[in-house]
Design an enzyme around this catalytic site. Structure first.
Site, PDB file in Angstrom:
ATOM      1  N   GLU A   1       0.876  -1.216  -0.040  1.00  0.00           N
ATOM      2  CA  GLU A   1      -0.022   0.048  -0.029  1.00  0.00           C
ATOM      3  C   GLU A   1       0.861   1.232   0.281  1.00  0.00           C
ATOM      4  O   GLU A   1       0.454   2.027  -0.534  1.00  0.00           O
ATOM      5  CB  GLU A   1      -0.936   0.129   1.167  1.00  0.00           C
ATOM      6  CG  GLU A   1      -2.251   0.793   1.045  1.00  0.00           C
ATOM      7  CD  GLU A   1      -3.170   0.655   2.067  1.00  0.00           C
ATOM      8  OE1 GLU A   1      -4.274   0.236   1.797  1.00  0.00           O
ATOM      9  OE2 GLU A   1      -2.890   0.991   3.231  1.00  0.00           O
TER      10      GLU A   1
ATOM     11  N   HIS B   1       6.990 -27.365   1.410  1.00  0.00           N
ATOM     12  CA  HIS B   1       5.964 -28.418   0.662  1.00  0.00           C
ATOM     13  C   HIS B   1       5.043 -27.576  -0.079  1.00  0.00           C
ATOM     14  O   HIS B   1       4.136 -28.496  -0.204  1.00  0.00           O
ATOM     15  CB  HIS B   1       5.693 -29.376   2.019  1.00  0.00           C
ATOM     16  CG  HIS B   1       7.019 -29.877   2.651  1.00  0.00           C
ATOM     17  ND1 HIS B   1       7.344 -30.999   2.444  1.00  0.00           N
ATOM     18  CD2 HIS B   1       7.534 -29.489   3.685  1.00  0.00           C
ATOM     19  CE1 HIS B   1       8.460 -31.373   3.285  1.00  0.00           C
ATOM     20  NE2 HIS B   1       8.560 -30.261   4.060  1.00  0.00           N
TER      21      HIS B   1
ATOM     22  N   LYS C   1     -13.595   1.555  -3.717  1.00  0.00           N
ATOM     23  CA  LYS C   1     -14.598   1.724  -3.086  1.00  0.00           C
ATOM     24  C   LYS C   1     -15.738   2.369  -3.445  1.00  0.00           C
ATOM     25  O   LYS C   1     -16.812   2.301  -3.365  1.00  0.00           O
ATOM     26  CB  LYS C   1     -14.060   2.653  -1.782  1.00  0.00           C
ATOM     27  CG  LYS C   1     -12.877   1.896  -0.841  1.00  0.00           C
ATOM     28  CD  LYS C   1     -12.715   2.981   0.344  1.00  0.00           C
ATOM     29  CE  LYS C   1     -11.556   2.197   1.345  1.00  0.00           C
ATOM     30  NZ  LYS C   1     -10.994   3.435   2.065  1.00  0.00           N
TER      31      LYS C   1
HETATM   32  O1  LIG Z   1      -8.810   2.601   9.880  1.00  0.00           O
HETATM   33  P1  LIG Z   1      -9.833   2.776   8.768  1.00  0.00           P
HETATM   34  O2  LIG Z   1     -10.214   4.272   8.183  1.00  0.00           O
HETATM   35  O3  LIG Z   1     -11.001   1.847   9.062  1.00  0.00           O
HETATM   36  O4  LIG Z   1      -9.118   1.992   7.108  1.00  0.00           O
HETATM   37  C1  LIG Z   1      -8.802   0.825   7.122  1.00  0.00           C
HETATM   38  C2  LIG Z   1      -7.767   0.642   6.030  1.00  0.00           C
HETATM   39  O5  LIG Z   1      -8.320   1.145   4.848  1.00  0.00           O
HETATM   40  C3  LIG Z   1      -7.431   1.900   4.038  1.00  0.00           C
HETATM   41  O6  LIG Z   1      -7.831   3.007   4.101  1.00  0.00           O
HETATM   42  C4  LIG Z   1      -7.583   1.058   2.648  1.00  0.00           C
HETATM   43  O7  LIG Z   1      -8.695   1.322   1.983  1.00  0.00           O
HETATM   44  C5  LIG Z   1      -6.153   1.488   4.631  1.00  0.00           C
HETATM   45  O8  LIG Z   1      -5.103   2.144   4.364  1.00  0.00           O
HETATM   46  C6  LIG Z   1      -6.478   1.500   6.110  1.00  0.00           C
HETATM   47  O9  LIG Z   1      -5.620   0.807   6.860  1.00  0.00           O
END
Ligand SMILES: O=P(O)(O)OC[C@H]1O[C@](O)(CO)[C@@H](O)[C@@H]1O
Length: 631
Positions: free
Chosen positions: A410, A439, A544
């Protein structure tokens, strides 16, 4: 049962020296991290500017090119030598001794001798490296290191609050740590107890969070939780209903003595929200008051924070704007769950702090994170051309590679560099554990496509003292594990497969804190070397957003079907008709998938026809709702 002093022990003088803790938690003398082997690597060498690395990395040398001939940069020379590595055992032993990094305070070694870099490469990289050190110094001083989001990046302050740029931040860090220690202590000793069993104690933690709000706590729990922790931990880290049901079912009647920690920096991540809603439903069905068992870890005034405040949850802990999710293990995100399991969180912070100190050296041989970053650059041509396979030879470190996957990928997987050039950078990470993976896929690593380098994580201590035995004369079970690791390292290398080895004495809170800090810093330095922003993640937004659009389309489909199904007689619709009425002709495939998914889940959808030939399908709702479906 662990006591508050057990989980937040202040026995380490190293810890106190790094001024992590406010007086309520610790106090004591200084003991600065010592340095070893402080020989400067490079002295006054002529530095060459590199050629265009991207094309270098992707060029395949013609068959008739003599090794190294015609190449100008060290990476070009490597390309032309076809990755052949030094095989002479005498030379290799010298290389091993020359390059071995040791940190006595941490009991940690880093062996980079089986990465084939040349001295010339290090000289060539020196200006870039010094720039990376300077970037890191600025970051630690509070510069806006995440330019897109205009944020400081302060995870290093969490284990050394003295470094933080303002007294207020220092206070926030120390105050949060005190609150964590006090809260965990009170939960463990029963001062804070579940309301439905007033004589009892909390026995379980259910952590709800995803990504950086889950991976660190999961890794640390697997690595460090004692066999009989004061509270056992479980995780909901997805919006998979069956997975959530499984966790809740496993808790059974212990739901009444479960402390639910909801972790989300943004406080609005859908998967986490869904997990919370599902858990709250389970509490309602069990006649339990969720608010008396819920804890939130999130940014102040986020949706989650406001919900927890309004509903009067047991406690709220802050997540700071300047700590990214994937570097949040040393914030409340990682420390609270760890403390509740009886893990010595101050030792984790000590380990991280000592490692940070070592990683501030500008002499590359004394700086393990810089060594790692340079090895990654060499092995993957600075463009991620090879994957990083992480192989811990210790079951308790199983989740390290999974944790590193987010931290590295990331952070480094970026489309554009800091100057706006399209670079599509990254470094892929995978792995489980040795010798188990021997394995599974080591066959391909040894003989198949050569698209990786390995990081072995070695743990010297096999078992706690006094528990070992010889299962055959002169040989223990742990000797086999050791032999498998050494054998795999040698077998891979003999076929030109490079590797790094990180060695720790034992899997202790200090060692785990150090490992996390080592990789956090290596990622930060590497990002500077390849000129990208390691601290944002614009790419995850696309998925998203698309998921949100699918759910919005589903609501439109349901509205159309409801209208048709309320007619007399009911009007079954073809997929084309639904798409047309939704004004979404281009979404017909998605509409088909939505209907198939709902039909498979008994959602009052009746689909007549053959699912295998979507054009034949006609759909209507088994029951119609004359009111607006979504009010
Ligand atoms: O802690 P949050 O805001 O729920 O985000 C969870 C995760 O989602 C992300 O933003 C990626 O979608 C990550 O960087 C982060 O760790």
């Amino acid at each position: 049962m662990a006591s508050i002093s057990g989980i937040c022990s202040s026995s380490s003088s190293a810890l106190k020296s790094h001024k992590i803790f406010p007086p309520a938690c610790a106090g004591g003398k200084n003991l600065r991290g010592a340095k070893w082997a402080a020989t400067p690597l490079i002295g006054g060498a002529t530095r060459q500017r590199g050629g265009p690395l991207r094309s270098v990395a992707r060029d395949t040398p013609p068959a008739d090119v003599a090794l190294g001939a015609g190449a100008s940069t060290p990476l070009e020379k490597k390309q032309k030598s076809r990755g052949g590595v030094e095989k002479d055992p005498v030379v290799l032993w010298r290389r091993y001794v020359d390059w071995l990094y040791q940190n006595k305070e941490l009991g940690l070694f880093l062996d980079v001798s089986r990465i084939g870099f040349t001295d010339e490469f290090f000289e060539w990289m020196e200006p870039k490296l010094q720039k990376a050190f300077a970037d890191m110094r600025e970051l630690e001083k509070g510069a806006i290191a995440n330019p897109d989001e205009g944020r400081m990046v302060g995870h290093y302050w969490l284990r050394n609050p003295e470094l933080s740029p303002t007294a207020f931040l220092r206070f926030q860090i120390q105050n949060t740590l005190v609150s964590i220690c006090e809260f965990a202590g009170k939960v463990i000793n029963g001062e804070i107890k579940p309301p439905s069993c007033p004589t009892g104690r909390f026995t379980q933690v259910l952590s709800v969070g995803i990504g950086g709000s889950a991976l660190g706590p999961q890794f640390v729990a697997e690595a460090l939780a004692p066999d009989n922790p004061p509270l056992k931990i479980r995780f909901i880290d997805n919006t998979d209903p069956a997975g959530i049901d499984h966790q809740i079912a496993q808790l059974g009647p212990e739901l009444a003595s479960t402390l639910v920690i909801v972790i989300s920096k943004s406080g609005g991540t859908p998967e986490t929200r869904n997990g919370l809603l599902e858990v709250q439903k389970a509490f309602r069905e069990a006649g339990l008051d969720f608010s008396k068992q819920g804890v939130a870890i999130t940014q102040e005034n986020s949706l989650l924070d406001n919900t927890a405040r309004i509903e009067g949850w047991v406690a709220r802990f802050p997540m700071f704007d300047w700590v990214g999710g994937r570097t949040s293990e040393m914030s409340a995100v990682g420390l609270l769950p760890a403390a509740l399991q009886g893990i010595d969180i101050k030792e984790m912070l000590v380990g991280a702090s000592i490692m940070d100190e070592a990683n501030r050296s500008t002499v590359v041989k004394n700086n393990p994170a810089a060594l790692l970053a340079l090895c990654w650059y060499w092995a993957s041509d600075g463009v991620g051309s090879k994957d990083m396979v992480v192989l811990p030879y210790k079951d308790s470190l199983l989740l390290f590679s999974r944790y590193l996957q987010q931290l590295v990928m990331e952070s480094l997987g970026k489309e554009f560099d800091l100057d706006g050039n399209r670079v599509n950078q990254g470094l892929s990470v995978y792995g489980n554990k040795g010798s188990t993976d021997q394995h599974a896929y080591i066959q391909q690593l040894r003989e198949g496509v050569h698209n990786f380098f390995v990081t072995f994580i070695e743990v010297l201590r096999d078992r706690p003292p006094g528990h070992d035995w010889e299962l055959e004369p002169g040989v223990t079970c742990g000797d086999y594990l050791f032999g498998m690791m050494q054998g795999t390292r040698a077998a891979l290398y003999s076929n030109d497969r490079e590797s790094i080895t990180v060695t720790v004495q034992e899997v202790t809170p200090r060692a785990v804190g150090a490992l996390i800090a080592l990789y956090e810093r290596a990622v930060g330095l590497y990002a500077s070397l390849v000129n990208i922003n390691a601290y944002h993640q614009p790419g995850v937004e696309a998925g998203k957003k698309a998921a949100g659009e699918v759910l919005a389309l589903q609501k439109r489909v349901l509205t159309i079907l409801n209208e048709a199904s309320c007619k007399e007689p009911v009007e079954p619709l073809t997929l084309e008709e639904i798409a047309d009425r939704c004004h979404a002709a281009e979404e017909i495939e998605m509409i088909y998938k939505i209907i198939a998914h709902m039909a498979a889940n008994d959602r009052a959808i009746i689909a007549e026809g053959n699912c295998g030939s979507p054009r034949s399908i006609k759909v209507f709702l088994g029951e119609c709702n004359v009111d607006d479906l979504f009010t």
